[in-house]
Design a protein around this motif. Structure first.
Motif, PDB file in Angstrom:
ATOM      1  N   ILE A  64       2.527  41.823 -39.073  1.00 42.72           N
ATOM      2  CA  ILE A  64       1.258  41.206 -38.694  1.00 42.72           C
ATOM      3  C   ILE A  64       1.366  39.681 -38.813  1.00 42.72           C
ATOM      4  O   ILE A  64       1.900  39.152 -39.790  1.00 42.72           O
ATOM      5  N   GLY A  65       0.890  38.979 -37.794  1.00 42.50           N
ATOM      6  CA  GLY A  65       0.987  37.528 -37.758  1.00 42.50           C
ATOM      7  C   GLY A  65      -0.199  36.840 -38.417  1.00 42.50           C
ATOM      8  O   GLY A  65      -1.241  37.457 -38.671  1.00 42.50           O
ATOM      9  N   ARG A  66      -0.036  35.552 -38.667  1.00 42.61           N
ATOM     10  CA  ARG A  66      -1.084  34.777 -39.337  1.00 42.61           C
ATOM     11  C   ARG A  66      -2.425  34.869 -38.621  1.00 42.61           C
ATOM     12  O   ARG A  66      -3.469  35.054 -39.250  1.00 42.61           O
ATOM     13  N   THR A  67      -2.425  34.748 -37.303  1.00 41.12           N
ATOM     14  CA  THR A  67      -3.687  34.743 -36.564  1.00 41.12           C
ATOM     15  C   THR A  67      -4.395  36.101 -36.617  1.00 41.12           C
ATOM     16  O   THR A  67      -5.596  36.180 -36.361  1.00 41.12           O
ATOM     17  N   SER A  68      -3.664  37.148 -36.955  1.00 38.68           N
ATOM     18  CA  SER A  68      -4.231  38.497 -36.994  1.00 38.68           C
ATOM     19  C   SER A  68      -4.541  38.975 -38.401  1.00 38.68           C
ATOM     20  O   SER A  68      -5.192  40.010 -38.577  1.00 38.68           O
ATOM     21  N   TYR A  69      -4.086  38.236 -39.415  1.00 38.94           N
ATOM     22  CA  TYR A  69      -4.170  38.719 -40.799  1.00 38.94           C
ATOM     23  C   TYR A  69      -5.210  37.937 -41.578  1.00 38.94           C
ATOM     24  O   TYR A  69      -4.901  36.975 -42.271  1.00 38.94           O
ATOM     25  N   GLU A  70      -6.455  38.362 -41.463  1.00 40.78           N
ATOM     26  CA  GLU A  70      -7.542  37.730 -42.207  1.00 40.78           C
ATOM     27  C   GLU A  70      -7.639  38.351 -43.598  1.00 40.78           C
ATOM     28  O   GLU A  70      -7.631  39.574 -43.749  1.00 40.78           O
ATOM     29  N   VAL A  71      -7.733  37.494 -44.614  1.00 42.02           N
ATOM     30  CA  VAL A  71      -7.875  37.953 -46.000  1.00 42.02           C
ATOM     31  C   VAL A  71      -8.998  37.146 -46.649  1.00 42.02           C
ATOM     32  O   VAL A  71      -9.444  36.134 -46.118  1.00 42.02           O
ATOM     33  N   THR A  72      -9.437  37.596 -47.811  1.00 46.00           N
ATOM     34  CA  THR A  72     -10.493  36.872 -48.515  1.00 46.00           C
ATOM     35  C   THR A  72      -9.909  35.693 -49.296  1.00 46.00           C
ATOM     36  O   THR A  72      -8.713  35.661 -49.608  1.00 46.00           O
ATOM     37  N   SER A  73     -10.760  34.767 -49.633  1.00 47.66           N
ATOM     38  CA  SER A  73     -10.325  33.622 -50.436  1.00 47.66           C
ATOM     39  C   SER A  73      -9.861  34.075 -51.816  1.00 47.66           C
ATOM     40  O   SER A  73      -8.937  33.495 -52.394  1.00 47.66           O
ATOM     41  N   ASP A  74     -10.470  35.130 -52.343  1.00 45.55           N
ATOM     42  CA  ASP A  74     -10.046  35.675 -53.632  1.00 45.55           C
ATOM     43  C   ASP A  74      -8.625  36.225 -53.539  1.00 45.55           C
ATOM     44  O   ASP A  74      -7.833  36.084 -54.473  1.00 45.55           O
ATOM     45  N   GLN A  81      -6.505  32.876 -43.219  1.00 44.20           N
ATOM     46  CA  GLN A  81      -5.474  33.600 -42.471  1.00 44.20           C
ATOM     47  C   GLN A  81      -4.144  33.497 -43.238  1.00 44.20           C
ATOM     48  O   GLN A  81      -3.710  32.409 -43.595  1.00 44.20           O
ATOM     49  N   PHE A  82      -3.504  34.642 -43.457  1.00 49.62           N
ATOM     50  CA  PHE A  82      -2.302  34.718 -44.286  1.00 49.62           C
ATOM     51  C   PHE A  82      -1.059  34.892 -43.433  1.00 49.62           C
ATOM     52  O   PHE A  82      -0.964  35.811 -42.619  1.00 49.62           O
ATOM     53  N   ASP A  83      -0.077  34.022 -43.634  1.00 47.15           N
ATOM     54  CA  ASP A  83       1.218  34.126 -42.956  1.00 47.15           C
ATOM     55  C   ASP A  83       2.192  34.833 -43.900  1.00 47.15           C
ATOM     56  O   ASP A  83       2.998  34.202 -44.581  1.00 47.15           O
ATOM     57  N   ILE A  84       2.117  36.154 -43.921  1.00 38.50           N
ATOM     58  CA  ILE A  84       2.931  36.913 -44.863  1.00 38.50           C
ATOM     59  C   ILE A  84       4.414  36.826 -44.536  1.00 38.50           C
ATOM     60  O   ILE A  84       5.259  36.821 -45.438  1.00 38.50           O
ATOM     61  N   ALA A  85       4.764  36.724 -43.252  1.00 39.69           N
ATOM     62  CA  ALA A  85       6.174  36.609 -42.884  1.00 39.69           C
ATOM     63  C   ALA A  85       6.781  35.323 -43.447  1.00 39.69           C
ATOM     64  O   ALA A  85       7.904  35.321 -43.965  1.00 39.69           O
ATOM     65  N   ALA A  86       6.029  34.221 -43.351  1.00 43.49           N
ATOM     66  CA  ALA A  86       6.526  32.952 -43.882  1.00 43.49           C
ATOM     67  C   ALA A  86       6.646  33.007 -45.397  1.00 43.49           C
ATOM     68  O   ALA A  86       7.570  32.429 -45.980  1.00 43.49           O
ATOM     69  N   TYR A  87       5.710  33.710 -46.042  1.00 48.77           N
ATOM     70  CA  TYR A  87       5.790  33.860 -47.501  1.00 48.77           C
ATOM     71  C   TYR A  87       7.058  34.603 -47.896  1.00 48.77           C
ATOM     72  O   TYR A  87       7.784  34.172 -48.799  1.00 48.77           O
ATOM     73  N   VAL A  88       7.352  35.701 -47.224  1.00 47.29           N
ATOM     74  CA  VAL A  88       8.555  36.478 -47.523  1.00 47.29           C
ATOM     75  C   VAL A  88       9.808  35.653 -47.232  1.00 47.29           C
ATOM     76  O   VAL A  88      10.772  35.659 -48.009  1.00 47.29           O
ATOM     77  N   ALA A  89       9.796  34.914 -46.122  1.00 47.96           N
ATOM     78  CA  ALA A  89      10.943  34.072 -45.775  1.00 47.96           C
ATOM     79  C   ALA A  89      11.186  33.014 -46.845  1.00 47.96           C
ATOM     80  O   ALA A  89      12.336  32.740 -47.217  1.00 47.96           O
ATOM     81  N   ALA A  90      10.108  32.422 -47.348  1.00 53.24           N
ATOM     82  CA  ALA A  90      10.240  31.397 -48.378  1.00 53.24           C
ATOM     83  C   ALA A  90      10.815  31.979 -49.664  1.00 53.24           C
ATOM     84  O   ALA A  90      11.658  31.354 -50.317  1.00 53.24           O
ATOM     85  N   ARG A  91      10.386  33.178 -50.029  1.00 56.33           N
ATOM     86  CA  ARG A  91      10.925  33.815 -51.230  1.00 56.33           C
ATOM     87  C   ARG A  91      12.420  34.058 -51.089  1.00 56.33           C
ATOM     88  O   ARG A  91      13.184  33.878 -52.036  1.00 56.33           O
ATOM     89  N   LEU A  92      12.835  34.468 -49.909  1.00 54.73           N
ATOM     90  CA  LEU A  92      14.257  34.687 -49.674  1.00 54.73           C
ATOM     91  C   LEU A  92      15.043  33.383 -49.772  1.00 54.73           C
ATOM     92  O   LEU A  92      16.116  33.326 -50.375  1.00 54.73           O
ATOM     93  N   ALA A  93      14.500  32.333 -49.180  1.00 53.75           N
ATOM     94  CA  ALA A  93      15.183  31.032 -49.212  1.00 53.75           C
ATOM     95  C   ALA A  93      15.273  30.496 -50.639  1.00 53.75           C
ATOM     96  O   ALA A  93      16.329  30.011 -51.065  1.00 53.75           O
ATOM     97  N   ILE A  94      14.179  30.584 -51.372  1.00 52.85           N
ATOM     98  CA  ILE A  94      14.165  30.107 -52.759  1.00 52.85           C
ATOM     99  C   ILE A  94      15.147  30.891 -53.613  1.00 52.85           C
ATOM    100  O   ILE A  94      15.763  30.356 -54.544  1.00 52.85           O
ATOM    101  N   ALA A  95      15.326  32.165 -53.273  1.00 52.94           N
ATOM    102  CA  ALA A  95      16.234  33.024 -54.034  1.00 52.94           C
ATOM    103  C   ALA A  95      17.704  32.735 -53.743  1.00 52.94           C
ATOM    104  O   ALA A  95      18.582  33.285 -54.395  1.00 52.94           O
ATOM    105  N   GLY A  96      17.962  31.892 -52.730  1.00 51.18           N
ATOM    106  CA  GLY A  96      19.338  31.493 -52.451  1.00 51.18           C
ATOM    107  C   GLY A  96      20.025  32.191 -51.303  1.00 51.18           C
ATOM    108  O   GLY A  96      21.256  32.098 -51.154  1.00 51.18           O
ATOM    109  N   VAL A  97      19.244  32.876 -50.452  1.00 47.21           N
ATOM    110  CA  VAL A  97      19.846  33.551 -49.302  1.00 47.21           C
ATOM    111  C   VAL A  97      20.416  32.518 -48.329  1.00 47.21           C
ATOM    112  O   VAL A  97      19.779  31.501 -48.031  1.00 47.21           O
ATOM    113  N   GLY A  98      21.617  32.804 -47.844  1.00 53.60           N
ATOM    114  CA  GLY A  98      22.317  31.843 -46.997  1.00 53.60           C
ATOM    115  C   GLY A  98      21.633  31.547 -45.683  1.00 53.60           C
ATOM    116  O   GLY A  98      21.590  30.407 -45.223  1.00 53.60           O
TER     117      GLY A  98
END
Length: 252
Positions: free
Chosen positions: A160-170, A195-212
């Protein structure tokens, strides 16, 4: 014809992100529904699983788990009977002839490979598993099989993309309390929501973890009903059930 999306970062590794095109399911599940937990006909789902497997590696053993939105990882050493699937949300293996398959319908599928070590992984990252560290645990399990993070390539498939993924402020605050930098994955929406960009969040976690290398296919499941299943879209349409697509990877 079954549509298997490929990632450039995994070009020489047997893998593919399947959508709903192809398959034998009908009605709201029409297409390549591989979800045994759906209300679809069981034989249709099993046949679709065989079709997906054969589209990638005919004759290989397709292994899936009973996904529960956890951060748990299973190391796969051989075929697993459907009735004995363990509860987990990621798998790793170094054994040829096995296809690791992750099911999604808006959540983030992640396929990973260390070519030099001959180790692959597949993770299902819904928001609960993502924030709990399912990708971090997958990397740790790959390392136990001899992989190195700087040699791992990871591809994030249709979700699901950012424009489609509405979440609450909480909801957003839950992530921001973990790390203030996570605010960058939320953009302003209607009052009390974002609007939540979950794909970018997961990508950032991978990058921070040291994935090449981390690649994002940038395909929104919600907005493409002819290509992908979407849990949220099915809910908005008041459909009685929804299908699941499969993302697969194997040792080359």
């Amino acid at each position: 014809m079954i549509e298997l999306l490929r990632a450039a970062s995994l070009s020489d590794v047997p893998h593919g992100f399947a959508g709903r095109r192809g398959g034998v399911s009908t009605g709201v599940h029409a297409g390549l529904n591989v979800g045994l937990g759906s209300a679809d006909e069981r034989q249709a789902v099993l046949h679709n699983r065989d079709l997906a497997r054969d589209a990638l590696l005919p004759g290989a053993a397709l292994v899936t788990v009973r996904q529960v939105h956890s951060a748990d990882v299973v190391t796969v050493t051989g075929p697993i009977d459907e009735a004995e699937r363990p509860a987990a949300d990621a798998m790793v293996t170094d054994r040829p002839g096995l296809i690791l398959g992750i099911l999604t319908a808006d959540c983030v599928p992640v396929l990973l490979a260390d070519r030099k070590a001959g180790v692959v992984g597949a993770a299902h990252a819904g928001w609960k598993g993502a924030i709990a560290g399912v990708t971090d645990n997958t990397l740790a399990s790959m390392e136990k099989l001899g992989a190195r993070r700087d040699q791992i390539s990871a591809a994030i498939g249709p979700c699901i993309g950012r424009t489609s993924y509405e979440v609450t402020s909480d909801f957003a605050r839950h992530f921001e309390e973990q790390d203030a930098e996570n605010s960058r994955f939320f953009s302003t929406g209607r009052e009390g929501h974002c609007q939540f960009d979950i794909a970018a969040y997961v990508a950032a976690r991978l990058a921070i973890a040291g994935v090449g290398r981390v690649e994002m296919l940038d395909e929104d499941t919600y907005s493409q009903p002819d290509r992908f299943y979407s849990y949220r879209r099915s809910c908005h349409r008041d459909e009685a059930s929804y299908g699941r697509q499969i993302s697969m990877i194997a040792v080359g």
